[in-house]
Design a protein around this motif. Structure first.
Motif, short mmCIF file in Angstrom:
data_model
loop_
_atom_site.label_atom_id
_atom_site.label_comp_id
_atom_site.label_asym_id
_atom_site.label_seq_id
_atom_site.Cartn_x
_atom_site.Cartn_y
_atom_site.Cartn_z
N LYS A 52 73.74 26.94 98.86
CA LYS A 52 74.59 27.35 99.99
C LYS A 52 73.81 28.23 100.95
N GLY A 53 73.90 27.89 102.23
CA GLY A 53 73.24 28.71 103.25
C GLY A 53 71.84 28.26 103.61
N ILE A 54 71.31 27.24 102.90
CA ILE A 54 69.98 26.71 103.24
C ILE A 54 70.18 25.40 104.01
N GLY A 55 69.78 25.38 105.26
CA GLY A 55 69.91 24.18 106.09
C GLY A 55 68.61 23.39 106.12
N GLU A 56 68.63 22.28 106.83
CA GLU A 56 67.49 21.38 106.86
C GLU A 56 66.24 22.03 107.46
N LYS A 57 66.44 22.83 108.49
CA LYS A 57 65.29 23.47 109.15
C LYS A 57 64.57 24.42 108.19
N THR A 58 65.34 25.27 107.52
CA THR A 58 64.74 26.22 106.56
C THR A 58 64.11 25.47 105.39
N ALA A 59 64.82 24.45 104.88
CA ALA A 59 64.31 23.69 103.74
C ALA A 59 62.99 23.00 104.09
N THR A 60 62.92 22.40 105.27
CA THR A 60 61.69 21.71 105.70
C THR A 60 60.54 22.70 105.83
N LYS A 61 60.82 23.86 106.37
CA LYS A 61 59.79 24.90 106.51
C LYS A 61 59.26 25.33 105.14
N LEU A 62 60.17 25.53 104.19
CA LEU A 62 59.76 25.92 102.84
C LEU A 62 58.92 24.83 102.18
N LEU A 63 59.32 23.58 102.38
CA LEU A 63 58.59 22.47 101.75
C LEU A 63 57.22 22.26 102.40
N ASN A 64 57.14 22.47 103.70
CA ASN A 64 55.84 22.40 104.37
C ASN A 64 54.90 23.46 103.85
N GLU A 65 55.46 24.61 103.49
CA GLU A 65 54.62 25.72 103.03
C GLU A 65 54.29 25.64 101.55
N TYR A 66 55.27 25.23 100.73
CA TYR A 66 55.09 25.30 99.27
C TYR A 66 55.13 23.93 98.58
#
Length: 292
Positions: free
Chosen positions: A202-216
């Motif tokens: 809850k509270g994690i949208g596509e933009k944040t999720a994509t940023k996290l996946l690009n980084e980690y």
């Protein structure tokens, strides 16, 4: 024994995606096409229109159509609310579920489905079986299928309107989504899926999720680096760890469903007289026009 043949390709069709799309596209005005026997036919008609257009556009040498086999699957056993937000199928569409398979079979296209699994899992399993030997193209409207893109497997997303497709390869997927196929699963684990009714974090949208996946790179990498995340993001993930892992599992298309279809059984070879005979049995003249 299967051998590699670069000139051959197989089109794996998401049957329900085409049927529902065909139904809504042709019934949006409230008009329901009916056969001479009074049976609703517009879902089947729309399905065939889309199917034949795709076959004409992509020219596969082999075609298989995969179907859901009821709402109860291993996913509903793991998470009771999975797809529970979906209402019943329109009343006029229900008699077309069996009819569309009869029509598909009249084109010598195998109908494939396994109780307890979704069409996605059948498509994923067959794609993995066929892709070492020929090009695989998956026809669907479901972006979940993007996780199946490989070197020899493309996902064709049907967009609004006739003959309007987005073909995803490894390159186009990266260009458009900045994600690999495997990261599509991680994305769903983090963000959930409103259409399939699982929440992710809850509270994690596509933009944040994509940023996290690009980084980690993946969810495992994110969890290993929780301490480095912004406090708010870290708190959201820590509060939803169980749901994160469950959502990741629900999002994963299985590649080992108990399904098989021999290539010789799905070679595209329409027998016009056989198809016309089925159309005459159905008693709707409009279908014959679709095959020219």
């Amino acid at each position: 024994m299967l051998t590699q043949n670069s000139s051959e390709s197989v089109l794996l069709v998401d049957g329900m995606a085409l049927l529902f799309r065909g139904y809504y596209a042709t019934s949006s005005s409230g008009y329901i096409m009916r056969t001479d026997h009074g049976v609703p036919i517009n879902g089947v008609y729309g399905f065939l229109k889309y199917l034949l257009d795709a076959i004409g556009t992509f020219k596969p040498t082999h075609v298989v159509c995969c179907w859901d086999m009821g709402s109860k699957t291993f996913r509903t056993e793991k998470f009771e609310a999975y797809k529970a937000n979906r209402g019943p199928a329109p009343e006029e569409l229900i008699p077309q579920f069996d009819l569309v398979k009869e029509v598909t079979a009249s084109f010598n296209i195998p109908n494939v489905g396994v109780v307890g699994y979704e069409a996605d899992d059948c498509i994923g399993t067959l794609a993995r079986t066929y892709s070492p030997h020929m090009k695989v193209q998956i026809l669907t409207g479901d972006h979940d299928m993007l996780q199946l893109v490989e070197e020899n497997t493309e996902v064709i997303i049907m967009k609004k309107g006739q003959s309007n497709y987005m073909v995803y390869t490894l390159d186009t997927l990266m260009e458009e989504k900045s994600l690999t196929p495997a990261q599509i699963i991680d994305l769903k684990g983090l963000t959930g899926d409103t259409a399939d009714n699982y929440p992710g974090v809850k509270g994690i949208g596509e933009k944040t999720a994509t940023k996290l996946l690009n980084e980690y790179q993946n969810i495992a990498g994110i969890l290993e680096n929780l301490a480095a995340l912004p406090k708010g993001v870290r708190a959201k993930i820590e509060a939803e760890l169980d749901m994160l892992h469950l959502s990741l599992d629900l999002a994963t298309i299985r590649l080992d469903a108990p399904v098989a279809c021999a290539l010789e059984d799905c070679a595209w070879a329409m027998e016009r007289e056989k198809v016309i005979s089925k159309f005459e049995e159905i008693a709707y003249k409009g279908l014959i026009r679709l095959i020219g």
